[in-house]
Design a protein around this motif. Structure first.
Motif, PDB file in Angstrom:
ATOM      1  N   ARG A  76       0.842  -1.196   0.000  1.00 17.66           N
ATOM      2  CA  ARG A  76       0.000   0.000   0.000  1.00 17.66           C
ATOM      3  C   ARG A  76       0.881   1.252   0.000  1.00 17.66           C
ATOM      4  NH1 ARG A  76      -5.133  -2.151   1.813  1.00 17.66           N
ATOM      5  NH2 ARG A  76      -4.697  -4.278   2.477  1.00 17.66           N
ATOM      6  N   PHE A  77       0.719   2.098  -1.006  1.00 16.31           N
ATOM      7  CA  PHE A  77       1.442   3.367  -1.083  1.00 16.31           C
ATOM      8  C   PHE A  77       0.423   4.499  -0.956  1.00 16.31           C
ATOM      9  CE2 PHE A  77       4.025   0.396  -3.640  1.00 16.31           C
ATOM     10  CZ  PHE A  77       5.199   0.448  -2.904  1.00 16.31           C
ATOM     11  N   HIS A  78       0.946   5.739  -0.746  1.00 16.78           N
ATOM     12  CA  HIS A  78       0.003   6.846  -0.549  1.00 16.78           C
ATOM     13  C   HIS A  78      -0.869   7.076  -1.790  1.00 16.78           C
ATOM     14  CE1 HIS A  78       3.444   8.761  -2.491  1.00 16.78           C
ATOM     15  NE2 HIS A  78       2.592   9.638  -2.956  1.00 16.78           N
ATOM     16  N   ASP A  79      -0.347   6.699  -2.972  1.00 20.95           N
ATOM     17  CA  ASP A  79      -1.124   6.942  -4.197  1.00 20.95           C
ATOM     18  C   ASP A  79      -1.740   5.665  -4.779  1.00 20.95           C
ATOM     19  OD1 ASP A  79       1.325   5.905  -4.807  1.00 20.95           O
ATOM     20  OD2 ASP A  79       1.559   7.033  -6.673  1.00 20.95           O
TER      21      ASP A  79
END
Ligand code: ZN
Length: 290
Positions: A76-79
């Protein structure tokens, strides 16, 4: 989507009810993704591949990578999310691993953690409880993966066309790009004709003598009670029709005794050997009404 859940349900019936509810929710959500995909591409022909679903779930991409023993991971990444899949695994296993990770994304989106948190064990051992919750979560993601790769309605249509037989397991596995085991499990789950899928492995591994039942899956949810059927003998010594299936390439018909509650019944069965060398195994379908 509104989520009702019970808090701190300690007795087992509460637990299984919660699990069933969570399982229905995640399967429904997977079905929505399938329907969206069918609408977008304008046809419902299998296979249904994880690459097609990721975009619909807002996952950026699937990256092939060396992951050791791990099948896949959801990062999971911020984008947005990325799925990393083990490039050394067989393509059908990669498909299942990716679909399972999409299941994790659906699990988070639906906030199914509430259901899992209500799972308690009879023991007060917190480690055992955490393990039970983890196992339940993985099973929910598997259920989503199965629905994504082998959507019930489409799979049933093909199964009806081919007829329920051990040869259909192989055909359906090829068409839906899933493993033989996954196709056999799905047949037992959705077949109108009640049948049991069984998976036999050589045992002991280094000094092969017999075939041991590794797992069995009974008929789907509609045929209540019938999922209790278990082979009377779960270890089979040679010579046997199962060993013939293990050694030959063609499928073998036989019959086997199954117990259900206190009764014993002989059921017709079809078996076939798959895989090579050390990883060869036998899959059987046993038919309850033939
Ligand atoms: Zn998982």
């Amino acid at each position: 989507m509104g989520i009702n859940y019970s808090v701190g349900g300690i007795n087992i019936s509460t637990v299984s009810l919660d699990f069933e509810e969570a399982s229905n929710l995640i399967i429904q959500r997977a079905r929505q993704l399938v329907n969206k995909l069918i609408e977008d591409r304008g046809h419902n022909k299998p296979p249904f591949l994880p690459e097609e679903f990721v975009r619909l779930q807002g996952i950026k991409k699937i990256v092939k990578s060396d992951l050791g023993d791990v099948g896949a991971i959801l990062l999971r990444f911020h984008d947005g999310c990325v799925i990393k899949v083990n490039r050394n695994h067989h393509p059908v296993r990669q498909n299942f691993s990716c679909a399972h990770e999409i299941g994790h994304a659906l699990f988070s989106e639906l906030e199914l953690g509430h259901y899992i948190r209500s799972i308690e064990c009879r023991t007060f051992n917190p480690q055992a409880r955490d393990k039970a919750r983890e196992k339940a979560k993985e099973r929910l993601c598997d259920a989503a993966a199965i629905e994504l790769l082998m959507p019930e309605a489409v799979f049933k249509k093909y199964l009806t066309g081919f007829g329920v037989s051990i040869n259909s397991v192989e055909w359906l596995a090829n068409i839906f790009k899933v493993s033989i085991q996954a196709a056999a499990i799905r047949i037992a789950e959705v077949s109108e004709e009640p049948c049991i899928a069984l998976f036999w492995q050589p045992w002991p591994k280094n000094k092969f003598k017999g075939l041991r039942l590794a797992w069995r899956v009974g008929p789907g949810r509609k045929s209540r009670g019938k999922d209790k059927y278990m082979p009377l003998h779960t270890y089979v010594r040679p010579p046997s029709t199962l060993h013939k299936a293990y050694q030959d390439s063609s499928f073998v018909k036989s019959s086997r005794l199954f117990k259900c509650d206190n009764a014993v019944k002989r059921l017709p069965m079809e078996s076939k050997g798959f895989g090579r060398g050390e990883t060869r195994y036998v899959v059987s379908l046993a038919f309850l009404n033939r």
